[in-house]
Design a protein around this motif. Structure first.
Motif, mmCIF file in Angstrom:
data_model
loop_
_atom_site.group_PDB
_atom_site.id
_atom_site.type_symbol
_atom_site.label_atom_id
_atom_site.label_comp_id
_atom_site.label_asym_id
_atom_site.label_seq_id
_atom_site.Cartn_x
_atom_site.Cartn_y
_atom_site.Cartn_z
ATOM 1 N N LYS A 163 0.833 -1.207 0.000
ATOM 2 C CA LYS A 163 0.000 0.000 0.000
ATOM 3 C C LYS A 163 0.871 1.262 0.000
ATOM 4 N N LEU A 164 2.002 1.217 0.708
ATOM 5 C CA LEU A 164 2.927 2.354 0.685
ATOM 6 C C LEU A 164 3.465 2.569 -0.724
ATOM 7 N N PHE A 165 3.818 1.475 -1.400
ATOM 8 C CA PHE A 165 4.299 1.598 -2.773
ATOM 9 C C PHE A 165 3.243 2.264 -3.656
ATOM 10 N N MET A 166 1.989 1.834 -3.501
ATOM 11 C CA MET A 166 0.909 2.440 -4.285
ATOM 12 C C MET A 166 0.759 3.922 -3.942
ATOM 13 N N ALA A 167 0.848 4.233 -2.649
ATOM 14 C CA ALA A 167 0.656 5.616 -2.197
ATOM 15 C C ALA A 167 1.734 6.552 -2.726
ATOM 16 N N GLY A 168 2.916 6.024 -3.056
ATOM 17 C CA GLY A 168 4.014 6.877 -3.506
ATOM 18 C C GLY A 168 3.973 7.239 -4.978
ATOM 19 N N VAL A 169 3.112 6.586 -5.756
ATOM 20 C CA VAL A 169 3.127 6.784 -7.214
ATOM 21 C C VAL A 169 2.723 8.206 -7.604
ATOM 22 N N PHE A 170 1.523 8.638 -7.209
ATOM 23 C CA PHE A 170 1.037 9.967 -7.617
ATOM 24 C C PHE A 170 1.857 11.106 -6.990
ATOM 25 N N PRO A 171 2.228 11.036 -5.691
ATOM 26 C CA PRO A 171 3.102 12.079 -5.148
ATOM 27 C C PRO A 171 4.445 12.156 -5.875
ATOM 28 N N GLY A 172 4.978 10.993 -6.276
ATOM 29 C CA GLY A 172 6.233 10.993 -7.023
ATOM 30 C C GLY A 172 6.080 11.682 -8.364
ATOM 31 N N ILE A 173 4.980 11.386 -9.050
ATOM 32 C CA ILE A 173 4.712 12.040 -10.338
ATOM 33 C C ILE A 173 4.497 13.539 -10.135
ATOM 34 N N LEU A 174 3.744 13.889 -9.080
ATOM 35 C CA LEU A 174 3.496 15.301 -8.767
ATOM 36 C C LEU A 174 4.804 16.057 -8.564
ATOM 37 N N LEU A 175 5.695 15.486 -7.755
ATOM 38 C CA LEU A 175 6.954 16.172 -7.466
ATOM 39 C C LEU A 175 7.810 16.301 -8.723
ATOM 40 N N ALA A 176 7.842 15.248 -9.543
ATOM 41 C CA ALA A 176 8.607 15.313 -10.784
ATOM 42 C C ALA A 176 8.049 16.406 -11.704
#
Length: 432
Positions: free
Chosen positions: A174-187
């Motif tokens: 679930k943590l891995f899933m949660a990091g996808v959109f924030p990672g894209i947002l920051l990029a």
């Protein structure tokens, strides 16, 4: 003995051990032993054995050495040059031009590495000489690379997500899933900064390279196929429920070995170097985790988590106030401790307070990674600063200064996920 005196002894012993240069894991264990031996009725040796065994025998922790090994294998292959070759034709026509390769390259490599330092070093090894040769200003090359390198912590699979998941007893998948959109947002925020800079400083944008047709760009992007397939195999197996995080890590190692072999980069030397590099890193992290587990037990006996929770509750902070205070606390602590030590050292104390404030632990994990990312580019213990200082032959203070815009962008991102928490929670809530 008063509770305040015991807490003071604990803090002094931790700081004393760390200041004397003792390894972090041993410093945590030693401090916990002092507290247990002198201020608790429970035998310190018995408590140490049980807590350390509990920390080291977790099945979830098995994913950690496997992801570390996968990153080490890819770090020693020609993946970095393939990345640049694959993404640069698509970025040469927009403001900021090839500076965007720092962000895109780091985002892609983060999805197969899990380490901020490895991401920064691998992409920097490729882009710094290329961008300097083309005439891009050093402050933009190094500043954007320092910030983008932190994506290695946020975009899954992330080593620090695994450490947090084990420490907080939260689902790593679930943590891995949660990091996808924030990672894209920051990029995207990083790329927006480069885009705006490119518009404001057209004179500092070197001319575009030779223009390629659409089909020529597609052909050049063929070099990205192996890494894209590996990303899909690792993350896709988790998100579709086919594999757990640990099983997906095994898939990643096998895939990385196959890619390196097919590319002709695998040799006995590369195999042994990657294996020993992952082993050394895992041993360091494991020692810290074991020491932190024992320290958590000791702090429970002296009532430190409860005392801190009561103190924070007495401040009457709102949820936003608590988030701001914790952000400042972690940024300051991150100036002196690496991210993994910071997570394992504070979770036992802070989690009761965080849960009492009604903050979702999955969301808090992503928030925590954001603020630890900031610590990666703050002196004196900013790992990305050390990596870039050695590669670019620049002072750490210079790199820290040119990284300030990226630091401020991360603060913006923290408030974005606070006011729009579904950026973090949508995937883990909707994919089982």
């Amino acid at each position: 003995m008063t509770e305040s005196f015991v807490i003071l002894v604990l803090l002094v012993s931790i700081l004393g051990f760390l200041a004397s240069g003792v390894w972090v894991g041993l410093a945590l264990s030693g401090s916990a032993w002092i507290v247990m031996e002198f201020f608790s009725a429970r035998p310190a040796g018995d408590a140490m054995a049980i807590s350390i065994w509990g920390a080291s025998s977790s099945w979830t922790l098995t994913a950690l050495p496997l992801f570390l090994w996968m990153g080490e294998i890819l770090f020693r292959t020609r993946l970095s040059s393939d990345l640049f070759k694959g993404v640069s034709p698509w970025l040469d026509a927009i403001p900021g031009r090839l500076l965007h390769t720092n962000i895109v390259g780091c985002a892609i490599f983060a999805a197969v590495s899990g380490s901020s330092a490895a991401t920064c070093a691998t992409i920097g090894k490729m882009t710094i000489p290329e961008l300097r040769q083309r005439g891009y200003p050093d402050k933009m090359i190094l500043g954007t690379l320092a910030g983008a390198g932190t994506l290695g912590l946020l975009i899954p699979p992330s080593i620090i997500m695994i450490v947090y998941g084990v420490s907080a007893n939260v689902s790593i998948s679930k943590l891995f899933m949660a990091g996808v959109f924030p990672g894209i947002l920051l990029a995207l925020l990083f790329m927006s900064y480069i885009f705006i800079w490119g518009l404001r400083h057209p004179d500092q944008n070197p001319k575009a390279s030779i223009k390629l047709s659409f089909f020529e760009k597609i052909k050049a992007s063929g070099s990205l196929i192996p890494v894209v397939v590996l990303i899909l195999a690792v993350l896709g197996s988790i998100y579709t429920g086919i594999a757990t995080a640990t099983e997906a890590a095994a898939v990643g190692v096998v895939g990385a070995l196959l890619i390196a072999t097919l590319q002709g980069d695998m040799s006995r030397k590369v195999f042994m170097e990657s294996l020993m590099g992952a082993t050394r890193m895992f041993c360091m992290i494991s020692l810290i985790l074991c020491g932190a587990q024992f320290l958590t037990l000791a702090m429970g006996y002296i009532g430190l988590p409860n005392a801190l929770a009561q103190w924070i509750a007495s401040l009457g902070l709102s949820q936003l106030g608590l988030v701001i205070v914790l952000m400042i606390f972690f940024i300051i602590m991150g100036c002196f401790l690496d991210g993994i030590s910071l997570v394992v050292l504070t979770m036992g104390v802070l989690l009761p307070t965080v849960e009492a404030a009604g903050i979702d632990l999955i969301w808090f994990g992503i928030f925590l990674i954001f603020v630890i990312e900031m610590a990666q580019i703050t002196p004196p213990v900013g790992f990305n600063l050390f990596v870039l200082s050695g590669m670019a032959k620049k002072e750490i203070t210079y790199i820290a200064k040119v990284s300030v815009p990226m630091f401020l962008i991360m603060i913006v991102a923290v408030f974005a996920i606070y006011y729009f928490p579904q950026i973090v929670l949508w995937l883990p809530q909707n994919i089982n």
